[in-house]
Motif scaffolding. Structure first.
Motif, PDB file in Angstrom:
ATOM      1  N   LYS A   1      12.130   6.299  -1.900  1.00 17.52           N
ATOM      2  CA  LYS A   1      11.918   4.327  -0.853  1.00 17.52           C
ATOM      3  C   LYS A   1      12.782   3.447  -1.657  1.00 17.52           C
ATOM      4  O   LYS A   1      12.936   2.536  -2.039  1.00 17.52           O
TER       5      LYS A   1
ATOM      6  N   VAL B   1       2.445  10.942  -2.763  1.00 18.45           N
ATOM      7  CA  VAL B   1       2.627  11.853  -1.419  1.00 18.45           C
ATOM      8  C   VAL B   1       3.724  10.340  -0.476  1.00 18.45           C
ATOM      9  O   VAL B   1       2.941   9.147  -0.316  1.00 18.45           O
TER      10      VAL B   1
ATOM     11  N   LYS C   1       4.722   9.256   2.336  1.00 18.26           N
ATOM     12  CA  LYS C   1       4.467   9.269   3.682  1.00 18.26           C
ATOM     13  C   LYS C   1       3.353   7.505   3.353  1.00 18.26           C
ATOM     14  O   LYS C   1       3.529   6.930   4.137  1.00 18.26           O
ATOM     15  N   LEU C   2       2.127   8.062   2.344  1.00 18.67           N
ATOM     16  CA  LEU C   2       1.200   6.697   2.651  1.00 18.67           C
ATOM     17  C   LEU C   2       1.729   6.079   0.767  1.00 18.67           C
ATOM     18  O   LEU C   2       0.855   5.065   0.585  1.00 18.67           O
ATOM     19  N   ASP C   3       2.832   6.689   1.020  1.00 17.50           N
ATOM     20  CA  ASP C   3       3.104   5.202  -0.692  1.00 17.50           C
ATOM     21  C   ASP C   3       2.304   5.580  -1.573  1.00 17.50           C
ATOM     22  O   ASP C   3       1.523   4.997  -2.616  1.00 17.50           O
TER      23      ASP C   3
END
Length: 79
Positions: free
Chosen positions: A1, A12, A14-16
């Protein structure tokens, strides 16, 4: 990212969310402590949230980690 690449104990994306378990090595000297502090700050600037456990705490149960994640994500949602 983001712009950096670090090794995180559990991530994770997707959840940072980053979960770190700090052993004795993390406290070996000031240089090491500063490195881990700076690394966390840089990742937080990119939007990551951190849960950090260390050797001075009772090792968390799976249930405790789940509760800590829920609390952290709830705080982020409210803000």
């Amino acid at each position: 990212k983001g712009l950096r690449s670090y090794s995180i104990d559990i991530s994770v994306p997707k959840l940072d969310l980053a979960i770190e378990f700090d052993g004795y090595f993390h406290f070996i000297d000031d240089k090491t402590k500063e490195y881990h502090k700076q690394r966390q700050e840089e990742l937080e600037e990119e939007g990551w949230k951190f849960l950090r456990y260390n050797i001075f705490q009772k090792f968390p149960t799976e249930k405790q980690v789940q509760e800590d994640i829920q609390k952290l994500l709830l705080i982020e949602t409210i803000e």
